[in-house]
Design an enzyme around this catalytic site. Structure first.
Site, short mmCIF file in Angstrom:
data_model
loop_
_atom_site.label_atom_id
_atom_site.label_comp_id
_atom_site.label_asym_id
_atom_site.label_seq_id
_atom_site.Cartn_x
_atom_site.Cartn_y
_atom_site.Cartn_z
N CYS A 2 0.86 -1.18 0.00
CA CYS A 2 0.00 0.00 0.00
C CYS A 2 0.90 1.23 0.00
CB CYS A 2 -0.89 0.02 1.24
SG CYS A 2 -1.99 -1.40 1.38
N LEU A 50 -3.89 -1.46 -1.75
CA LEU A 50 -3.87 -2.66 -2.57
C LEU A 50 -4.45 -3.76 -1.69
CD1 LEU A 50 -3.05 -4.14 -5.19
CD2 LEU A 50 -0.86 -4.62 -4.11
N ASN A 75 1.84 -0.15 6.01
CA ASN A 75 2.05 -0.81 4.73
C ASN A 75 2.86 -2.07 5.03
OD1 ASN A 75 4.43 -0.18 2.05
ND2 ASN A 75 2.73 -1.60 2.06
N GLY A 76 2.28 -3.23 4.79
CA GLY A 76 3.04 -4.46 5.04
C GLY A 76 2.15 -5.65 5.29
N THR A 337 24.13 -0.05 -10.63
CA THR A 337 23.66 -1.43 -10.80
C THR A 337 22.19 -1.57 -10.45
OG1 THR A 337 24.23 -3.74 -10.37
CG2 THR A 337 24.28 -2.26 -8.49
N ARG A 340 20.30 -0.52 -13.62
CA ARG A 340 20.44 -1.55 -14.66
C ARG A 340 19.51 -2.73 -14.40
NH1 ARG A 340 27.01 -2.20 -14.72
NH2 ARG A 340 27.56 -0.23 -15.76
#
Length: 561
Positions: A2, A50, A75-76, A337, A340
């Site tokens: 969320c 969500l 959130n979790g 990185t 990428r």
């Protein structure tokens, strides 16, 4: 997954500030809410949902009749919420996993509450009866959280920094915006004005500690022995337990599958347990790469072996380059990185959201840091040095791989689950002797591989497949993804820019044109916020000028690639 947002002591009206919260709407595509706190006209919560657990009562801020003075935005996922309900005989009003925070806080206080949570989380808990604001974040920072605090006590919190950048406040100087430290909680006094004062910041858990919630876990206390067979059995049991507890969902579960060791172990265990738990659908697995990508080939072998419903997403170099700017915006990072590797994960997450009904996505993040999987560990001077660097990597996950995995999936409204970062699994693995965890016989992650040897869980060739970075395995060994990026960006930055790079960007100055381009794009969205990244991710103990494993002298490609 969320998006949470909260302001305490705002000098500006709600109608102006709430537009900032809409910048994280991607994290919760199912619903959103803004709510003012009773008695504090300048304190607000914002929430993007969500829906994963308790479809009916899942909206936030969460408030229940028993504690009318508490407001919770989090959130979790709290994997042990049902265990804790039974253990402490809490009378819960909803099926929400987060409700357990209110009961634990009421009975034990904030520190014990946080330490008893087995899961990933970022929370904001307001107690108006005691005029306190409590903020906390999980051990590895799997769930993100940023904090803005002005000198006069205006506090703003958000899942992503982009929801705080344009917040207005009465101070003449810019407010600091910092990532909230993983494994910590902070307590603020709430003044009648709505402003706050920090009175306590404390760490409640670190990766080396056996978590407090372990005594209530479904896997009982492990036998203490360094017999290698028993150690390998413990590793298997704890890993399987880590995957099982993460099956908690009312939405369809899928899994990212690169064909490397880590994602293959996650996917294979997930498929096995999904059958045991009789989930009403087959597990979908997802691989991404170019046509000649070694990852695509390896993932196909694993999917066939485990019997998943497999999806292959191919992308062109042009498609990858096209989303780099969007990726940097979502990441809130300029690390080389990380960017990428994020391109492939961003594109596959977009595919999952658009083409399938999988929402809860398992992935293999955390294993390389925990089990010394990077090939530079072959060059560690001593087992002690390797063990220390493993801890460092674990503590920095929130800036690199965990950040990548969260932002690229959340960008498309998906929820990430990472069983390798299970508290008990990591604490046990890190408690093992240093000599047991180092690469052996020229193979990194030797202990982890040996633990699953002879089980036919995944094909042997995958069990012993050498480490290939996600950003490298996307394309063939003949020409790596980073090479395509560097060639494209070469013309985007001129030599004069590079000569001035140290002056323009004194913190983490870019040394290549690729790095310069990333930094330039980052500064467009997040000017003067370079300190969010303390340093670039780079291999150690070896002469490295680039983070890609394929540039290292010790890199050896698989023969069949």
């Amino acid at each position: 997954m969320c998006g949470i947002w909260a302001l305490f002591g705002s000098d500006e009206s709600m109608s102006v500030q709430c537009t900032c919260a809409m910048k994280i709407a991607h994290r919760g595509p199912d619903a959103f809410r803004f709510e003012n706190v009773n008695g504090f006209t300048n304190c607000w919560f914002g929430f993007h949902r969500l829906a994963i657990v308790d479809q009916l009562y899942g909206m936030q801020p969460l408030r229940i009749k028993k504690f009318p003075y508490m407001w919770l935005c989090y959130n979790g996922e709290i994997y042990n919420h049902q265990t804790l309900r039974k253990q402490f005989e809490f009378d819960c009003q909803t099926k929400m996993d987060g409700e357990i925070l209110l009961h634990l806080y009421d009975r034990f206080g904030i520190k014990k509450m946080a330490s008893l949570l087995d899961g990933v989380f970022a929370f904001i808990l307001l107690d108006t009866a005691n005029r306190k604001v409590h903020v906390g974040r999980d051990t590895y920072g799997v769930r993100p959280l940023f904090k803005l605090l002005t000198d006069d006590g205006f506090l703003a919190l958000c899942s992503e920094a982009k929801g705080l950048i344009d917040i207005t406040h009465g101070m003449g100087t810019p407010a600091s915006i910092v990532p909230f430290p993983p494994g910590h909680f902070e307590v603020f006094d709430l003044k009648p004005s709505g402003k706050v004062q920090s009175i306590q910041m404390e760490q409640f858990h670190c990766c080396r500690q056996q978590p407090s919630h372990a005594i209530y876990d479904t896997v009982e206390k492990l036998p203490i022995s360094l017999d290698e067979e028993l150690v390998k059995s413990n590793i298997r049991n704890l890993f399987e337990n880590a995957v099982r507890k993460r099956l908690m969902a009312h939405r369809r579960i899928g899994c990212l599958l690169s064909g490397g060791l880590d994602s293959s172990l996650v996917a294979a265990t997930l498929v096995k347990l999904a059958k045991e738990e009789k989930l009403p659908y087959p597990i979908q697995t997802f691989a991404i790469g170019s046509d000649d990508s070694p990852d695509i080939v390896a993932a196909r072998k694993v999917a066939t072996h485990i019997g998943s419903e497999h999806h292959e997403v191919t992308f062109t170099v042009e498609e990858g380059i096209e989303v780099v700017k969007d990726v940097i915006f979502h990441l809130e990072s300029y690390d080389i990185t990380t960017i990428r590797a994020s391109v492939g994960m961003y594109l596959i997450s977009k595919y999952i959201r658009q083409k399938t009904d999988s929402v809860v996505i398992f992935s293999g993040e955390g294993s390389d840091e925990l089990t010394q999987g990077y090939i530079y560990f072959h060059k560690a001077p001593t087992p002690k040095a390797a063990a220390e660097d493993s801890i460092r990597l674990m503590e920095e996950l929130y800036m690199f791989d965990v950040l990548r995995a969260d932002r690229t999936t959340a960008a498309h409204g998906l929820e990430l689950r990472v069983p390798f970062l299970d508290h008990r699994f990591t604490a046990y693995y890190l408690s093992l002797p240093e000599e047991m965890r180092v690469p052996r016989d020229g193979v990194e992650k030797h202990l982890l591989r040996e633990s699953f040897k002879g089980l036919d869980l995944i094909p042997d060739e995958i069990l012993w497949r050498r480490k290939e970075a996600f950003s490298d395995g996307l394309t063939s060994v003949k020409k790596s993804w980073y090479t395509y990026l560097q060639e494209h960006l070469e013309s985007m930055v001129n030599d004069d820019d590079m000569e001035e790079a140290y002056k323009r960007f004194p913190h983490n100055p870019p040394r290549t044109k690729e790095a310069y381009y990333y930094r330039q794009e980052f500064e467009k969205h997040y000017p003067d916020r370079a300190q969010w990244l303390s340093h670039y991710w780079m291999p150690r103990w070896i002469d490295a000028i680039d983070p890609s494993a394929r540039t290292l002298s010790i890199y050896k490609p698989e023969k069949d690639q």
